[in-house]
Every structure is written in structure tokens, then in C-alpha cells.
Design a protein around this motif. Sequence first.
Motif, PDB file in Angstrom:
ATOM      1  N   THR A  93       0.849  -1.193   0.000  1.00  0.00           N
ATOM      2  CA  THR A  93       0.000   0.000   0.000  1.00  0.00           C
ATOM      3  C   THR A  93       0.883   1.241   0.000  1.00  0.00           C
ATOM      4  O   THR A  93       2.052   1.191   0.371  1.00  0.00           O
ATOM      5  CB  THR A  93      -0.925   0.037   1.238  1.00  0.00           C
ATOM      6  N   GLY A  94       0.318   2.328  -0.425  1.00  0.00           N
ATOM      7  CA  GLY A  94       1.081   3.568  -0.497  1.00  0.00           C
ATOM      8  C   GLY A  94       1.078   4.123  -1.906  1.00  0.00           C
ATOM      9  O   GLY A  94       0.658   3.459  -2.864  1.00  0.00           O
ATOM     10  N   GLY A  95       1.553   5.337  -2.028  1.00  0.00           N
ATOM     11  CA  GLY A  95       1.500   6.060  -3.292  1.00  0.00           C
ATOM     12  C   GLY A  95       2.122   5.343  -4.470  1.00  0.00           C
ATOM     13  O   GLY A  95       1.530   5.255  -5.546  1.00  0.00           O
ATOM     14  N   ASN A  96       3.337   4.819  -4.290  1.00  0.00           N
ATOM     15  CA  ASN A  96       4.027   4.174  -5.407  1.00  0.00           C
ATOM     16  C   ASN A  96       3.320   2.902  -5.856  1.00  0.00           C
ATOM     17  O   ASN A  96       3.230   2.614  -7.055  1.00  0.00           O
ATOM     18  CB  ASN A  96       5.474   3.859  -5.025  1.00  0.00           C
ATOM     19  N   TRP A  97       2.833   2.122  -4.893  1.00  0.00           N
ATOM     20  CA  TRP A  97       2.110   0.901  -5.244  1.00  0.00           C
ATOM     21  C   TRP A  97       0.809   1.235  -5.970  1.00  0.00           C
ATOM     22  O   TRP A  97       0.423   0.554  -6.922  1.00  0.00           O
ATOM     23  CB  TRP A  97       1.819   0.077  -3.993  1.00  0.00           C
ATOM     24  N   THR A  98       0.145   2.280  -5.506  1.00  0.00           N
ATOM     25  CA  THR A  98      -1.100   2.701  -6.155  1.00  0.00           C
ATOM     26  C   THR A  98      -0.840   3.131  -7.594  1.00  0.00           C
ATOM     27  O   THR A  98      -1.567   2.751  -8.520  1.00  0.00           O
ATOM     28  CB  THR A  98      -1.743   3.864  -5.378  1.00  0.00           C
ATOM     29  N   LYS A  99       0.215   3.914  -7.787  1.00  0.00           N
ATOM     30  CA  LYS A  99       0.561   4.372  -9.136  1.00  0.00           C
ATOM     31  C   LYS A  99       0.938   3.196 -10.032  1.00  0.00           C
ATOM     32  O   LYS A  99       0.556   3.153 -11.206  1.00  0.00           O
ATOM     33  CB  LYS A  99       1.721   5.367  -9.068  1.00  0.00           C
ATOM     34  N   LEU A 100       1.686   2.246  -9.474  1.00  0.00           N
ATOM     35  CA  LEU A 100       2.057   1.065 -10.248  1.00  0.00           C
ATOM     36  C   LEU A 100       0.816   0.269 -10.637  1.00  0.00           C
ATOM     37  O   LEU A 100       0.703  -0.216 -11.770  1.00  0.00           O
ATOM     38  CB  LEU A 100       3.011   0.183  -9.437  1.00  0.00           C
ATOM     39  N   GLY A 101      -0.115   0.152  -9.696  1.00  0.00           N
ATOM     40  CA  GLY A 101      -1.356  -0.560  -9.979  1.00  0.00           C
ATOM     41  C   GLY A 101      -2.134   0.083 -11.111  1.00  0.00           C
ATOM     42  O   GLY A 101      -2.622  -0.604 -12.015  1.00  0.00           O
ATOM     43  N   VAL A 102      -2.245   1.405 -11.072  1.00  0.00           N
ATOM     44  CA  VAL A 102      -2.952   2.129 -12.135  1.00  0.00           C
ATOM     45  C   VAL A 102      -2.251   1.927 -13.474  1.00  0.00           C
ATOM     46  O   VAL A 102      -2.890   1.665 -14.500  1.00  0.00           O
ATOM     47  CB  VAL A 102      -3.044   3.632 -11.800  1.00  0.00           C
ATOM     48  N   VAL A 106      -3.876   0.137 -16.766  1.00  0.00           N
ATOM     49  CA  VAL A 106      -4.030   0.873 -18.025  1.00  0.00           C
ATOM     50  C   VAL A 106      -3.331   0.140 -19.166  1.00  0.00           C
ATOM     51  O   VAL A 106      -3.898  -0.042 -20.249  1.00  0.00           O
ATOM     52  CB  VAL A 106      -3.482   2.308 -17.892  1.00  0.00           C
ATOM     53  N   VAL A 107      -2.096  -0.304 -18.921  1.00  0.00           N
ATOM     54  CA  VAL A 107      -1.358  -1.051 -19.948  1.00  0.00           C
ATOM     55  C   VAL A 107      -2.120  -2.320 -20.323  1.00  0.00           C
ATOM     56  O   VAL A 107      -2.248  -2.668 -21.503  1.00  0.00           O
ATOM     57  CB  VAL A 107       0.063  -1.403 -19.460  1.00  0.00           C
TER      58      VAL A 107
END
Length: 206
Positions: A93-102, A106-107
Motif C-alpha cells: 500500500t502507499g502512493g508508489n504501489w497505487t501508481k504502479l497498480g494504475v 491501463v497497460v
Amino acid sequence: MKESVQEIIQQLVHSVDFQSSKFQLAIICTMFNPIFWNIVARIEYHTHSLTKMCGGAKKGCYMLAATIFSLGIIRDMIYESALREQSTCSLITGGNWTKLGVALFVVGQVLVLSSMYKLGITGTYLGDYFGILMDERVTGFPFNVSDNPMYQGSTLSFLGMALYKGKPAGLVVSALVYFMYKIALRWEEPFTAMIYANRDKAKKNV
């Protein structure tokens, strides 16, 4: 280092409620879908049952496409519902994991949707088992960056959702999605190659 990796794995695993009925249903749907469409497609190839029932190969393929698409929507809804009941884990959890998930989601969706656009309905949904064959192999995007963009894109979408929500249970389902698609490809690729080889052989004999 080994101990720390083991601790991480243990923490992730302990965050998964394997007894959840929704989680178990998500597992069942994930396993069922590729098995279902491969069995039905093989039956169609050998018996033309859907073609006869629907009054034509294209109509039969469209019916199978609608069924597979609907099963996929149901599976995705169950997966998302199952994740809501599962625990999050601070390790993912956290910002970087959230961004990676998004980013992964998308990809994944780009791969899936662009693949469907390139192949069309019959190319995407096993039209070759109905005798609806493509004139030539598709080589443009996304097939120039991925051998199996539909399956790889779907796997990335599942993984992206798991990381976006910080749910280790989603990692388990994503791994199963990957595994089931690998099995599906072992069934599909040789059989599809045989179908096109027979088509090419028939052309030469004309």
C-alpha cells in the motif's frame, strides 16, 4: 535475505482470507472460464453444434463470443467484490504501489482493447474453430510487442487492480489468472496452428 523474503511472503499470505466464499468463487470463476471456452470450441470444431444450432458459423461464433464476454464480466465483478472483503497489507500500500497498480491496469486494458480491435469479434472469440479464418497473421500493435496481448493484458489488469487496492488476495488471483492462461495457450496454440496448416494444405491441393 532469505528470512526477510520468507517473512514478506508469510505476511502477504496471512493477509488473505482463503475461507471467504467470495474469494473462493473468484477462484472458481478464474479457473472455469478458460476451461469452458476451450471445451466448447473443441466441440464446435468437431461437431459444428453451435453452427447448426444458430444457423451459421458466424452466428454461432457471435453467440459464443457473447457467452465468453458475459462470463468475463461476471468473473471481474466477483473478483472486485471479493477484494472488498479482503484485508489490505502495508507491504503493498502507499502512493508508489497505487501508481504502479494504475499503470499496470491501463497497460493491460490497452493490450486487451487494441487486440480486440485488430482481431475483430471472430478473431478474438475463437472464430477459427468455426472455420472463420483470418487471411494473414496480425503483426501490428499490440502483436508486435506481445505474443498474446489478450491474455497478458488481462493478467496485468488483474494485477493492477490488486496493487491499486493493496490486497494480497488479488495477487493470488492474478497468479492463478496467469497460470490458467498458460494452460489455455498449451491447448489453443497447437490446435490453432493445426487448423491453419490444414487450410494452407487444402489451398495447395486445389
